[in-house]
Design a protein around this motif. Structure first.
Motif, PDB file in Angstrom:
ATOM      1  N   VAL A  43      -1.364   9.205  47.658  1.00  0.00           N
ATOM      2  CA  VAL A  43      -2.004   7.529  47.320  1.00  0.00           C
ATOM      3  C   VAL A  43      -1.069   6.755  47.634  1.00  0.00           C
ATOM      4  N   LEU A  44       0.013   6.333  47.163  1.00  0.00           N
ATOM      5  CA  LEU A  44       0.875   5.020  47.549  1.00  0.00           C
ATOM      6  C   LEU A  44       1.612   5.167  49.072  1.00  0.00           C
ATOM      7  N   ALA A  45       1.718   5.738  49.529  1.00  0.00           N
ATOM      8  CA  ALA A  45       1.293   5.572  51.169  1.00  0.00           C
ATOM      9  C   ALA A  45       0.655   4.488  51.520  1.00  0.00           C
ATOM     10  N   TRP A  46      -0.473   5.628  51.287  1.00  0.00           N
ATOM     11  CA  TRP A  46      -1.996   4.665  51.537  1.00  0.00           C
ATOM     12  C   TRP A  46      -1.864   3.227  51.362  1.00  0.00           C
ATOM     13  N   MET A  47      -2.012   3.670  49.873  1.00  0.00           N
ATOM     14  CA  MET A  47      -1.981   2.099  49.418  1.00  0.00           C
ATOM     15  C   MET A  47      -0.829   0.712  50.206  1.00  0.00           C
ATOM     16  N   LYS A  48       0.473   1.486  50.645  1.00  0.00           N
ATOM     17  CA  LYS A  48       1.134   0.228  51.012  1.00  0.00           C
ATOM     18  C   LYS A  48       0.938  -0.021  52.469  1.00  0.00           C
ATOM     19  N   ALA A  49       0.371   1.318  53.407  1.00  0.00           N
ATOM     20  CA  ALA A  49      -0.174   1.247  54.493  1.00  0.00           C
ATOM     21  C   ALA A  49      -1.519   0.271  54.755  1.00  0.00           C
ATOM     22  N   ASN A  50      -2.113   0.206  52.972  1.00  0.00           N
ATOM     23  CA  ASN A  50      -3.376  -0.586  53.228  1.00  0.00           C
ATOM     24  C   ASN A  50      -3.281  -1.667  52.231  1.00  0.00           C
ATOM     25  N   PRO A  51      -2.118  -2.999  51.956  1.00  0.00           N
ATOM     26  CA  PRO A  51      -2.282  -3.654  51.204  1.00  0.00           C
ATOM     27  C   PRO A  51      -4.041  -3.970  50.221  1.00  0.00           C
ATOM     28  N   THR A  52      -5.047  -4.754  51.457  1.00  0.00           N
ATOM     29  CA  THR A  52      -5.877  -5.287  50.786  1.00  0.00           C
ATOM     30  C   THR A  52      -6.327  -3.739  49.448  1.00  0.00           C
ATOM     31  N   LYS A  53      -6.470  -2.945  49.666  1.00  0.00           N
ATOM     32  CA  LYS A  53      -7.019  -1.303  48.875  1.00  0.00           C
ATOM     33  C   LYS A  53      -5.656  -1.667  48.064  1.00  0.00           C
ATOM     34  N   ALA A  54      -4.828  -2.092  47.915  1.00  0.00           N
ATOM     35  CA  ALA A  54      -4.190  -0.925  46.934  1.00  0.00           C
ATOM     36  C   ALA A  54      -4.440  -1.807  45.242  1.00  0.00           C
ATOM     37  N   ASN A  55      -5.382  -1.501  44.579  1.00  0.00           N
ATOM     38  CA  ASN A  55      -6.095  -1.895  43.623  1.00  0.00           C
ATOM     39  C   ASN A  55      -6.275  -0.460  42.910  1.00  0.00           C
ATOM     40  N   TYR A  56      -6.540  -0.723  40.887  1.00  0.00           N
ATOM     41  CA  TYR A  56      -6.079  -0.140  40.575  1.00  0.00           C
ATOM     42  C   TYR A  56      -7.233  -1.124  38.982  1.00  0.00           C
ATOM     43  N   ALA A  57      -7.719   0.049  38.428  1.00  0.00           N
ATOM     44  CA  ALA A  57      -8.772  -0.142  37.849  1.00  0.00           C
ATOM     45  C   ALA A  57      -7.811  -0.022  36.046  1.00  0.00           C
ATOM     46  N   THR A  58      -7.818  -0.765  34.860  1.00  0.00           N
ATOM     47  CA  THR A  58      -7.496  -0.353  33.510  1.00  0.00           C
ATOM     48  C   THR A  58      -8.312  -1.436  32.214  1.00  0.00           C
TER      49      THR A  58
END
Length: 354
Positions: A141-156
């Protein structure tokens, strides 16, 4: 004349008798403020404690939700309350031990303005992926986020909360820049996670554990130093190759100046309620875990006032360093809404501005 005076006095006495029980009941009502909306972990655990405290205290106990500013609004109201023991606040640790290092104008002093009453419980956090994230473990999942920075979001559940910090620690340790999406509570964050509007969420396990068991989301890792015994199949972040640990606690506080006997009485009842099987299990492992012994979950439920002070000091030291590390961190705030909407509007709000 005497007869009229007697009749007037009798009427006044009857009115006083009629009013007295209602006034007494009002004075005996214990109000516990929660700085988050209904449905989240803070609200659910507070209500479980209130149910037990009604029995142990033999008085009416109500939960009053005052959401906003990651719990600071509720703390500010308790600060202004009379020190009679009838107004308390159920607060996560961040607002008292981390926020003082981040915000110059809190409106309260965490040491001078509050009296610790009881440590409700300590716990770690779950890093959960929703259907908006690809299949695979945390590294995938982290590798996917690194490859897709516009989707690299996390909620709290909110800006300035301990999960917010845990997410930033995860981003720094993994080398994957992430945008924090701040919700007003864990429940709406979990809704958007399940709906695919945000791919990742960091919050208490109780927010997502039932959805994890139902296959709707996947808890990829826990932030504690050891595995959560209710989720033995889920690795810790360290086991997943990320050198990060994070935990927090819920505490019960009153305004400054609470008499010692009131503190002890409220503390004994609060600790007894926190150690109840259902409350302790939900705090550490989520709903549906009440059939297990609290001791079989990762966390500690029920502590004395001095335990709150010790936990405050420990997390406060972490907060000082975190405030310097994350002052420029990017945070997107999601306004409250009735029906969940698709997506969240982005902004350049700076959560850590001094």
């Amino acid at each position: 004349m005497k007869r009229r005076q007697f009749a007037a006095q009798a009427a006044a006495f009857a009115a006083a008798v009629a009013i007295a029980p209602r006034s007494f009941a009002q004075e005996r009502t214990l109000r516990i403020l929660v700085g988050f909306p209904p449905g989240g972990s803070a609200d659910v655990v507070a209500r479980l404690l209130a149910d037990k405290m009604r029995v142990t205290l033999n008085q009416n106990v109500i939960i009053d939700n005052k959401p906003g500013a990651a719990g600071r609004l509720a703390l500010a109201e308790v600060k202004r309350a009379a020190p009679d023991g009838n107004t308390l606040v159920f607060s996560p640790s961040g607002a008292l031990v981390i926020h003082p290092w981040l915000y110059p104008s809190l409106g309260y002093d965490p040491v001078k303005d509050f009296t610790p009453v009881a440590l409700a419980g300590t716990f770690d956090f779950a890093v959960t992926a929703g259907p908006g994230a690809p299949a695979g473990d945390l590294k995938a999942v982290l590798a996917w986020m690194k490859a897709n920075p516009t989707k690299a979001n996390y909620a709290t559940s909110g800006a300035g909360t301990v999960p917010h910090f845990a997410g930033q620690l995860l981003a720094q340790a993994s080398g994957v820049p992430m945008t924090h999406v701040a919700y007003r509570g864990g429940a709406p964050a979990a809704q958007d996670l399940i709906g695919g509007q945000v791919p990742l969420m960091v919050d208490t396990a109780s927010e997502t554990i039932e959805h994890h068991r139902a296959g709707k989301v996947r808890i990829l890792a826990m932030t504690g130093a050891q595995r959560n015994r209710s989720l033995p199949e889920v690795p810790t972040l360290k086991e997943a190759g990320i050198d990060v640990t994070a935990n927090a606690f819920f505490g019960l506080y009153g305004p400054a100046g609470l008499p010692a006997d009131t503190v002890q009485r409220r503390s004994r009842r609060g600790r007894r309620a926190a150690r109840a099987r259902r409350a302790g299990a939900h705090l550490c492992a989520g709903p549906g875990a009440h059939a297990r012994r609290p001791g079989r979950t990762r966390g500690h439920a029920g502590g004395a006032p001095e335990d709150v002070g010790a936990a405050d000091q420990e997390l406060g030291l972490q907060g000082r360093g975190l405030s310097e590390a994350f002052r420029p961190a990017r945070s997107v705030r999601v306004p409250p809404r009735a029906p969940p909407r698709r997506g969240a509007r982005r902004s350049d709000a700076r959560a850590w501005s001094r």
